[in-house]
Design an enzyme around this catalytic site. Structure first.
Site, PDB file in Angstrom:
ATOM      1  CG  ASP A  94      18.457  25.729 -19.756  1.00  0.00           C
ATOM      2  OD1 ASP A  94      19.506  25.701 -19.091  1.00  0.00           O
ATOM      3  OD2 ASP A  94      17.397  25.237 -19.363  1.00  0.00           O
ATOM      4  CG  ASP A 268      13.603  22.530 -24.889  1.00  0.00           C
ATOM      5  OD1 ASP A 268      13.471  22.300 -23.671  1.00  0.00           O
ATOM      6  OD2 ASP A 268      13.430  23.667 -25.375  1.00  0.00           O
ATOM      7  CB  CYS A 306       4.917   2.171 -31.287  1.00  0.00           C
ATOM      8  SG  CYS A 306       6.461   2.849 -30.628  1.00  0.00           S
ATOM      9  CB  CYS A 308       9.581   2.141 -28.986  1.00  0.00           C
ATOM     10  SG  CYS A 308       8.324   1.740 -27.760  1.00  0.00           S
ATOM     11  CB  CYS A 311       5.445  -0.767 -28.671  1.00  0.00           C
ATOM     12  SG  CYS A 311       4.687   0.720 -27.976  1.00  0.00           S
ATOM     13  CG  HIS A 337       5.705   4.544 -26.018  1.00  0.00           C
ATOM     14  ND1 HIS A 337       5.500   3.905 -27.224  1.00  0.00           N
ATOM     15  CD2 HIS A 337       4.735   5.497 -25.924  1.00  0.00           C
ATOM     16  CE1 HIS A 337       4.451   4.440 -27.823  1.00  0.00           C
ATOM     17  NE2 HIS A 337       3.956   5.402 -27.051  1.00  0.00           N
TER      18      HIS A 337
END
Length: 373
Positions: A94, A268, A306, A308, A311, A337
């Site tokens: 940015d 974002d 999930c 991930c 999890c 997560h």
């Protein structure tokens, strides 16, 4: 040829959504995409390897913070931001504008730029369009954002008008001073507050600069979501079809879906990492505040659906214990997560666009998540 280009693979027939590939010097990014925020050349608590494991193809870093510490000259000597932080995929930086303007009484805006006091040591500093470009060129990010004035909410019409017009003048100065267009892509930013005529004027002026991509700034700054969607509904149709559109600072699941349906390609936000560190998780069935006593002896995963790392390996009870004990692992597991959740959400959205079922996906997601349609 521009350093960054958008290849549009498919346009949704019932919404403004697009499926695409963003070609950058550090790889291809599937769009629509959510970009994790690595403010100080790091996504808080995450290693670059873990970011790759959750599927991140692009991250955002912050010009203001890196300008103040450790300094863009040092990062340039290290070989640029990619090498400095060991991230070999795409980086967007940015401009520093949002952080400078959020300093309030600690800054003074002039046509030349913004004089401000560092939040670190109170020292006097100065950022201008030219300085922002100098810093971002030294960082070597793939996508460079123009230095803009982020209009607050609410704002009077005359203030929003002057702010948007200054943003256009500053964007022209950014374009003029940037000398690395073969390696970096400059994105302009549309401002104008919540005023339709100012937004349309800003969009016309910024897109007339013929830049490789465009951000929509000054949204998600406190206004109702319905107002943000209204601004997107009339702004996006006047933006070029063949350039990426980036809705800045937006990252809640509902806003990601609604933004994509209106034609946004890039998002974002610090939201997923920030709420993770506060003990809140996104799940298919809504937010879970893991610190709550209800989860003290809950041995199920954060989100049973999930895939991930968190999890697949840890229970809600264990995560609650880590957070209550102020253990760093708790922050890391929650962050893994939440980022996986949003990046996977974007993958599901892309699949829905590919299969012409985005409105149905939206309805199903909102029903499970607990949003009212």
């Amino acid at each position: 040829m521009a350093a960054v280009t958008l290849e549009i693979l498919k346009k949704d027939t019932r919404t403004r959504a697009r499926l695409g590939k963003l070609h950058t010097p550090h790889g291809i990014v599937d769009t629509p995409v959510f970009m994790p925020v690595g403010t100080q050349a790091t996504v808080k608590t995450m290693s670059p390897e873990e970011l790759k494991e959750v599927g991140a193809e692009i991250i955002l870093s912050n010009t203001y913070h890196l300008f103040l510490r450790p300094g863009h000259d040092l990062i340039a000597r290290a070989g640029g931001l990619h090498k400095f932080m060991n991230w070999d995929r795409t980086i967007l930086t940015d401009s520093g504008g949002f952080q400078v303007f959020s300093l309030g009484d600690l800054r003074k805006i002039t046509e030349e730029g913004v004089e401000f006091r560092s939040h670190l040591d109170g020292s006097k500093q100065f950022l201008s369009p030219e300085k922002s470009m100098e810093v971002q060129m030294a960082l070597g990010s793939d996508i460079v954002m123009a230095f803009d004035e982020c209009t607050p909410y609410p704002a009077e019409y005359e203030y929003a008008k002057q702010s948007a017009e200054r943003t256009t003048r500053w964007a022209k100065r950014c374009k003029h001073s940037m000398t690395t267009t073969d390696k970096q892509a400059l994105f302009g930013i549309v401002q104008g507050g919540m005023f339709k005529d100012l937004r349309l004027q800003s969009a016309a002026e910024i897109t007339a600069l013929d830049l490789p991509g465009y951000g929509i700034g000054g949204l998600s700054v406190g206004e109702p979501k319905e107002l943000m969607y209204e601004v997107l509904d009339y702004t996006i149709p006047v933006m070029p079809e063949d350039r990426p559109r980036y809705l800045m600072g937006v990252g809640s699941p509902d806003c990601l879906i609604e933004g994509v349906m209106r034609g946004i390609d890039m998002f974002d936000c610090v939201l997923p990492t920030r709420i993770a560190r506060n003990g809140t998780a996104f799940t298919k069935y809504g937010k879970v505040v893991i610190r709550n006593a209800d989860y003290a002896d809950d041995f199920t995963p954060l989100d049973p659906s999930c895939e991930c790392y968190t999890c697949k390996n840890y229970s809600r009870a264990y995560l609650r214990h880590l957070l209550k004990a102020d253990e760093i692992l708790g922050l890391r597991l929650m962050t893994i997560h939440n980022l996986h959740f949003l990046i996977n959400l974007m993958a599901e959205i892309r699949e829905a666009i590919q299969e012409d079922r985005l409105p149905e996906y939206r309805r199903s997601f909102f029903t499970y998540y607990g949003y009212e349609l």
